[in-house]
Design an enzyme around this catalytic site. Structure first.
Site, short mmCIF file in Angstrom:
data_model
loop_
_atom_site.label_atom_id
_atom_site.label_comp_id
_atom_site.label_asym_id
_atom_site.label_seq_id
_atom_site.Cartn_x
_atom_site.Cartn_y
_atom_site.Cartn_z
N CYS A 158 9.14 18.12 14.43
CA CYS A 158 10.43 17.18 14.28
C CYS A 158 11.08 17.67 13.01
O CYS A 158 10.58 17.74 11.94
CB CYS A 158 10.07 15.70 14.45
N CYS A 162 10.31 5.97 20.23
CA CYS A 162 11.11 7.01 19.77
C CYS A 162 11.72 6.32 18.21
O CYS A 162 12.72 5.77 18.33
CB CYS A 162 12.21 7.48 20.56
#
Length: 423
Positions: free
Chosen positions: A353, A159
């Site tokens: 995102c 991440c």
């Protein structure tokens, strides 16, 4: 009738509970089990860490909102999953049986894999709201005596977006305080290059993020393995493009936020044959455990192979849109099985995102996540910052009111000027 237990009440578990309650007959019982009694909107933690958000804005008590929808809630850690007996043991001694189990626990944070890493040692984290609050508390002390800062991601991390976000947000906050000139910032990452993101890059992400780092006076070391951290000092091995030693770094810092690698949480990882060696749940295309047919899973806790082999280990991220589609797929599949029909719904391997950068932002779309792609798009602008602030408010509204519509398709795709993505 069936008892469906959802283990984990985060950005996967809460929507799963609401969508299931909306999809299946009320004669079926739904119980959510979570280690703590509050929901936290993790994407806003970088703002909490610099004081741009307070805890109350991004957390809420779980019980009243679930019970209002006829969903039971237990605030206890799970100590054991007996998948053969379809039962869970909880920390307070409770024994909960289920007909279907939905695992949405998120990850265990593997700070222990790098000596000296983590909030209990010498680096900070924004992976939980508790961590972000501790980061802000120490950041306030740092502001009294500023110095070098290191931000980035440890070996094995998957991440990377929040690390990039935090580096830019931190820089923006220091500029507002007229302290940026006193704080050298270095970004250290296990990615083979800046903008890799665990995705092999998206569009022009490499050159764009390198350009943003230059514009914001942020130095970087990529293809880097943090080997240990001591108080005020980080030891980093940098590799070249062939994976050979390029340089050993011994970097001083006064403040550091480093994202860790993830593992599966202990009771999930301990279930025989259900997980890969890292403890992530092995699922089929219908989000169902490959070994236990009445167990489904979604989110960061499932096993997804890396996009490509990298010299320093990296993982593939599970972005919000992907998690949302996984949840919708498993909800439809459980509903189908309850109706005597086969599971047919599948989640998306598309990555979308919105990343805040302080006073601007970057958005990327990777369709599918693993290249080669049909869409490979990365752009920046102030509109992304505005869109992410709006998305936070919209998501918290959904969690408080139990709406079950897909947020990414309704909000994020609209913000990106896309009506719908082919899953």
């Amino acid at each position: 009738m069936a008892h469906i237990v959802i283990l984990g009440a985060g950005t996967g578990g809460m929507p799963a509970a609401y969508e299931l309650r909306n999809k299946i007959d009320r004669s079926h019982r739904i119980t959510v089990i979570n280690a703590v009694d509050y929901f936290q909107f993790v994407p806003s933690n970088p703002w909490v860490a610099v004081g741009w958000r307070e805890r109350e804005a991004i957390t809420m008590p779980i019980r009243p909102h679930l019970e209002k929808k006829g969903i039971d809630f237990i605030a206890q850690p799970v100590t054991r999953i007996d998948a053969e007996a379809n039962a869970l043991d909880l920390a307070d001694g409770q024994h909960v049986s289920y007909d279907y189990l939905v695992i949405t626990t998120g990850p265990k944070l593997a700070f222990d894999e790098v000596p000296g890493a983590g909030p209990a040692a010498y680096t900070h984290s924004i992976c939980t709201t508790d961590h972000a609050e501790k980061t802000f508390a120490d950041y306030q002390k740092f502001l009294q005596d500023p110095g070098p800062v290191i931000v980035g991601a440890m070996p094995g991390a998957s991440c990377f977006g929040p690390a990039y976000e935090f580096s830019f947000i931190l820089g923006a906050d220091l500029r507002r305080r007229k302290l940026r000139n006193k704080v050298p910032i270095t970004f250290i990452t296990s990615e083979p290059y800046i903008g890799h993101m665990g995705l092999g890059g998206v569009g022009d992400s490499k050159s764009m993020l390198e350009s943003e780092f230059r514009s914001n006076d942020i130095k970087w070391i990529a293809n880097a393995k943090v080997t240990r951290v001591e108080e005020g000092k980080m030891f980093v091995t940098e590799l070249d493009d062939l994976g050979n030693l390029k340089k050993e770094h011994e970097l001083p810092f006064r403040f550091s936020m480093m994202l860790p690698a993830f593992r599966g949480v202990d009771p999930v990882a301990a279930v025989d044959g259900m997980c890969n060696p890292r403890g992530f749940v092995l699922v089929d295309e219908y989000q169902r455990s490959k070994k236990y047919r009445n167990i489904f899973s979604a989110g960061v806790c499932i096993a997804i192979p890396p996009v490509e082999v990298t010299h320093v280990p990296t993982g593939a991220p599970k972005t919000g849109y992907m998690i949302e589609t996984m949840v919708t797929a498993l909800v439809h599949n459980i509903a189908a099985e309850l109706a005597g029909q086969p599971a047919t719904s599948k989640g998306s391997w598309n990555a979308i995102c919105l990343a805040d950068m302080g006073d601007t932002g970057a958005a990327f779309v990777a369709l599918p996540q693993i290249p080669p792609r049909n869409v490979n798009w990365f752009k920046k602008g102030k509109w992304v910052h505005v869109a992410k602030v709006g998305f936070e408010k919209y998501f918290m509204y959904k969690m408080k009111n139990g709406t079950s519509e897909p947020i990414y398709e309704k909000y994020v795709l609209k913000a990106l000027g896309v009506e719908r993505l082919d899953r």
